[in-house]
Write a protein that holds these residues in place. Structure first.
Motif, PDB file in Angstrom:
ATOM      1  N   VAL A  26      10.603 -12.579 -11.773  1.00 58.07           N
ATOM      2  CA  VAL A  26      10.584 -13.147 -10.797  1.00 58.07           C
ATOM      3  C   VAL A  26      10.973 -14.534 -10.375  1.00 58.07           C
ATOM      4  O   VAL A  26      10.091 -15.304 -11.327  1.00 58.07           O
ATOM      5  CB  VAL A  26       9.369 -12.579  -9.576  1.00 58.07           C
ATOM      6  N   TRP A  33      13.846 -14.635  -2.935  1.00 64.30           N
ATOM      7  CA  TRP A  33      13.123 -14.352  -4.305  1.00 64.30           C
ATOM      8  C   TRP A  33      14.203 -13.552  -5.294  1.00 64.30           C
ATOM      9  O   TRP A  33      14.787 -12.530  -4.729  1.00 64.30           O
ATOM     10  CB  TRP A  33      11.782 -13.607  -4.395  1.00 64.30           C
ATOM     11  N   VAL A  35      14.590 -11.172  -8.325  1.00 65.09           N
ATOM     12  CA  VAL A  35      13.856  -9.985  -8.788  1.00 65.09           C
ATOM     13  C   VAL A  35      14.939  -9.470  -9.872  1.00 65.09           C
ATOM     14  O   VAL A  35      15.928  -8.865  -9.353  1.00 65.09           O
ATOM     15  CB  VAL A  35      13.088  -9.058  -8.117  1.00 65.09           C
ATOM     16  N   ALA A  51       9.685  -9.221  -2.111  1.00 64.56           N
ATOM     17  CA  ALA A  51       9.036  -9.673  -3.328  1.00 64.56           C
ATOM     18  C   ALA A  51       7.621  -9.225  -3.441  1.00 64.56           C
ATOM     19  O   ALA A  51       6.943  -8.991  -4.540  1.00 64.56           O
ATOM     20  CB  ALA A  51       9.450 -10.997  -3.649  1.00 64.56           C
ATOM     21  N   ARG A  52       6.983  -9.445  -2.294  1.00 61.55           N
ATOM     22  CA  ARG A  52       5.533  -9.301  -2.224  1.00 61.55           C
ATOM     23  C   ARG A  52       5.287  -7.703  -2.344  1.00 61.55           C
ATOM     24  O   ARG A  52       4.535  -7.179  -2.843  1.00 61.55           O
ATOM     25  CB  ARG A  52       5.080  -9.623  -0.738  1.00 61.55           C
ATOM     26  N   GLU A  55       5.415  -6.872  -6.038  1.00 67.60           N
ATOM     27  CA  GLU A  55       4.217  -7.221  -6.732  1.00 67.60           C
ATOM     28  C   GLU A  55       3.004  -6.112  -6.487  1.00 67.60           C
ATOM     29  O   GLU A  55       2.356  -6.020  -7.184  1.00 67.60           O
ATOM     30  CB  GLU A  55       3.674  -8.449  -6.047  1.00 67.60           C
ATOM     31  N   GLY A  58       3.784  -2.951  -8.329  1.00 73.35           N
ATOM     32  CA  GLY A  58       3.521  -3.239  -9.554  1.00 73.35           C
ATOM     33  C   GLY A  58       2.074  -3.414 -10.103  1.00 73.35           C
ATOM     34  O   GLY A  58       1.595  -3.089 -11.164  1.00 73.35           O
ATOM     35  N   GLN A  59       1.118  -3.812  -9.026  1.00 78.35           N
ATOM     36  CA  GLN A  59      -0.398  -3.701  -9.346  1.00 78.35           C
ATOM     37  C   GLN A  59      -0.758  -2.267  -9.307  1.00 78.35           C
ATOM     38  O   GLN A  59      -2.013  -1.953  -9.265  1.00 78.35           O
ATOM     39  CB  GLN A  59      -0.646  -4.580  -8.274  1.00 78.35           C
ATOM     40  N   THR A  66       0.637  -0.068  -0.109  1.00 77.78           N
ATOM     41  CA  THR A  66       1.601  -1.147   0.171  1.00 77.78           C
ATOM     42  C   THR A  66       1.855  -1.619   1.697  1.00 77.78           C
ATOM     43  O   THR A  66       1.924  -2.693   2.172  1.00 77.78           O
ATOM     44  CB  THR A  66       2.969  -0.928  -0.660  1.00 77.78           C
TER      45      THR A  66
END
Length: 410
Positions: A26, A33, A35, A51-52, A55, A58-59, A66
């Motif tokens: 990223v 952003w 990616v 982009a958030r 993230e 991905g967590q 989300t």
């Protein structure tokens, strides 16, 4: 670059679904952003919310979690299920729930045994300084000894045309491979695989290196990868000038060095043809912050053409450049003028000069075959037919192959 929804027969994406993403890089670029996934050379430009979302997914957050997190942070609603489908189509998702996502084999890289740590030196900040010092030394020598300035006669280093033609072709291809290898090495140093292959730019047969994914690297590394080929040509030319300064004028070594110097410099004017997507084109695209300067410029040129001539039908859609940010829009509209003007001039030159000259040379070579022309005459004719005819045949084969590849989406 945008994705498409997941296949209908793929895993269902429910509010409780969690996904596992591949390793993604990223990088922030102005208001967006970047990616991407280096292994597949795929990247996408996303707004901050996108982009958030990447993230959070991905967590290990679920689709619903989300959405709630983004709604709390931005006050807006987002369709994360559809977004996951887009990420899946891009090849960014490794697993949806408990089901792995099948994916196509990534493009094969050239020189796969060459690892980033092998060529990390190519990104050292001292390397451009060394290139500039060599260039400055060569310029100083040429100022002091103007007789060393290259001239077209330097290419005629032998009275035998076949030797000049074959030798020039061999040296030219070696320099071309070295030029593209410089791109591959610097890109590989950043972790981008890279792939070298033949391509066409209008009437030109070129060797090109696909370094897709370099967009994820820092700007200095991106510009280094774009300019490394030109830097290599200038470095070779500078070394040849210094070698010329210490060899005897008129000697065979001096004549060969002078011919090699001109061959090293000849590709550089071609780099100014920005409408053919040369190395300098990618530098310009990066500095202007455009995502696809050529594609957007071509789309704008087509819109202007349809609106102006009203053929084959009037332009009923809006100017495609209007969807771009203001800084991109200005660059795209200016580039579209360069694209149309340069392409027209290049094709006109081919029709008026290059193509007739090639045909005359090929006809003369064909007529030069036969026992009455002797061994030297036949050798010259064969050299012209093999080199010049071979290049034209190779251009045609490469053009057809790339056209079929674009048609099949590979």
């Amino acid at each position: 670059m945008t994705g498409t929804a997941a296949e209908n027969d793929g895993p269902r994406i429910e509010p409780s679904t969690r996904v596992e993403l591949h390793e993604l890089a990223v990088r922030r670029d102005r208001d967006e952003w970047i990616v991407g996934r280096a292994a597949t050379r795929t990247f996408v430009a996303l707004p901050a919310a996108g982009a958030r979302a990447v993230e959070l997914l991905g967590q290990g957050r679920s689709v619903a979690a989300t959405e709630r997190e983004l709604r709390a942070e931005t006050g807006e609603e987002f369709g994360i299920a559809e977004f996951v489908g887009d990420l899946t189509a891009l090849g960014f998702v490794a697993r949806i729930g408990e089901r792995p996502v099948p994916e196509a084999e990534p493009p094969r890289a050239s020189l796969p045994r060459l690892r980033p740590h092998h060529v990390r030196w190519s990104l050292h900040p001292a390397l451009p300084v060394l290139v500039l010092l060599l260039l400055a030394s060569a310029v100083a020598v040429l100022i002091r000894r103007p007789e060393l300035v290259p001239h077209y006669r330097d290419l005629l280093w032998s009275p035998h045309g076949s030797l000049v033609l074959v030798g020039g072709a061999a040296a030219g291809w070696v320099l071309l491979l070295a030029h593209e290898l410089a791109h591959l090495v610097t890109a590989r140093a950043t972790g981008v695989p890279g792939r070298m292959r033949l391509g066409t730019r209008l009437q030109f047969l070129v060797m090109q290196t696909d370094i897709s994914g370099i967009e994820l690297a820092p700007r200095r590394h991106r510009l280094t990868a774009y300019l490394s080929g030109i830097a290599l040509n200038l470095t070779v030319a500078s070394c040849l000038v210094l070698a010329l300064a210490v060899t005897d004028t008129g000697s065979t070594a001096h004549r060969l060095l002078a011919a090699a110097l001109l061959l090293a410099l000849l590709p550089l004017p071609f780099q100014c043809l920005l409408f053919t997507r040369t190395d300098l084109y990618f530098v310009l695209q990066d500095l202007t912050g455009c995502r696809d300067l050529y594609g957007d410029g071509l789309a704008h040129a087509r819109y202007v053409f349809r609106r102006t001539v009203r053929w084959p039908r009037p332009a009923r859609t809006a100017d495609p450049s209007l969807r771009l940010p203001p800084h991109e829009r200005r660059a795209v509209r200016l580039y579209s003028t360069v694209l149309v003007t340069g392409t027209a001039a290049c094709l006109a030159f081919m029709a008026a000069v290059t193509l007739p000259a090639d045909l005359v040379l090929l006809v003369r070579a064909a007529r030069g075959l036969g026992p009455e022309h002797g061994l030297a005459g036949n050798a010259d004719a064969v050299a012209v037919l093999v080199v010049l005819g071979g290049i034209n045949v190779l251009w045609l084969v490469t053009w057809l192959r790339n056209r079929r590849a674009r048609g099949s989406g590979t």
